[in-house]
Design an enzyme around this catalytic site. Structure first.
Site, mmCIF file in Angstrom:
data_model
loop_
_atom_site.group_PDB
_atom_site.id
_atom_site.type_symbol
_atom_site.label_atom_id
_atom_site.label_comp_id
_atom_site.label_asym_id
_atom_site.label_seq_id
_atom_site.Cartn_x
_atom_site.Cartn_y
_atom_site.Cartn_z
ATOM 1 C CG ASP A 1 23.749 -12.880 -0.186
ATOM 2 O OD1 ASP A 1 23.535 -14.109 -0.085
ATOM 3 O OD2 ASP A 1 24.135 -12.346 -1.247
ATOM 4 C CG LEU B 1 -1.904 -1.219 1.223
ATOM 5 C CD1 LEU B 1 -2.744 -1.216 2.492
ATOM 6 C CD2 LEU B 1 -2.784 -1.269 -0.015
ATOM 7 C CB CYS B 2 4.455 1.708 -0.139
ATOM 8 S SG CYS B 2 5.589 2.829 0.606
ATOM 9 C CG HIS B 3 1.065 6.733 -1.957
ATOM 10 N ND1 HIS B 3 0.776 6.564 -0.623
ATOM 11 C CD2 HIS B 3 -0.095 7.019 -2.576
ATOM 12 C CE1 HIS B 3 -0.526 6.745 -0.448
ATOM 13 N NE2 HIS B 3 -1.077 7.020 -1.609
ATOM 14 C CG MET C 1 6.725 2.814 4.572
ATOM 15 S SD MET C 1 7.002 1.847 6.078
ATOM 16 C CE MET C 1 7.401 0.254 5.406
ATOM 17 C CD GLU C 2 9.462 5.430 0.166
ATOM 18 O OE1 GLU C 2 8.555 5.192 -0.651
ATOM 19 O OE2 GLU C 2 9.229 5.883 1.309
#
Length: 160
Positions: free
Chosen positions: A129, A76-78, A114-115
């Protein structure tokens, strides 16, 4: 009345928030995380002799790329046009391990928290990793938002 979650409508169904009426403002976010590892693994990373190459440079690029794809990963992130993403990775012998910090900036109708969090998360996963062959016992976290600015809610800073 408890605060309402913005990504749920009145029936409880998930939806993308309509930000079209919000004002475009300059917005920033800073997030952090860490990868804790054995001292010998940290030394391997610091020496630049890991089998997969420059661990820190690879993780930095992965974090930047991840920030740009956040809207593809978080349902739901723009999608936003990021103006700046930085990912800083520093050795911390006290952990021992690597501290990761991401800063994101945009002029838009919605924030960039969020970014920044995605950049840190993917950078940490990439660090894991790159050296997991020599240290599978590494731990990642905590990952958290440190600060956000802009928008209706103004400035927010995490407690120290």
């Amino acid at each position: 009345m408890p605060p309402r979650l913005t990504h749920l409508d009145e029936t409880g169904a998930a939806h993308m928030v309509d930000v079209s009426d919000k004002e475009i403002t300059s917005r920033t976010a800073i997030a952090e995380g860490a990868v804790v590892m054995a001292p010998a693994t940290l030394e391997l990373v610091r020496s630049g002799t890991a089998a997969k190459g420059d661990v820190i440079a690879t993780a930095r690029i992965a974090g930047i790329m991840a920030a740009k794809k956040t809207h593809e990963l978080i349902p739901l992130c723009h999608p936003i046009m990021l103006a700046k993403v930085t990912v800083d990775i520093e050795a911390d012998p006290a952990l021992p391990g690597l501290r990761v910090r991401a800063t994101t900036r945009v002029a838009d109708r919605t924030g960039v928290e969020m970014e920044a969090l995605t950049a840190v998360s993917v950078a940490c996963l990439t660090l894991y990793d790159m050296v997991k062959a020599v240290d599978r016992g590494m731990t990642i976290g905590p990952i958290r938002l440190l600060e956000k600015t802009g928008g209706r809610s103004g400035i927010w800073k995490a407690e120290p």
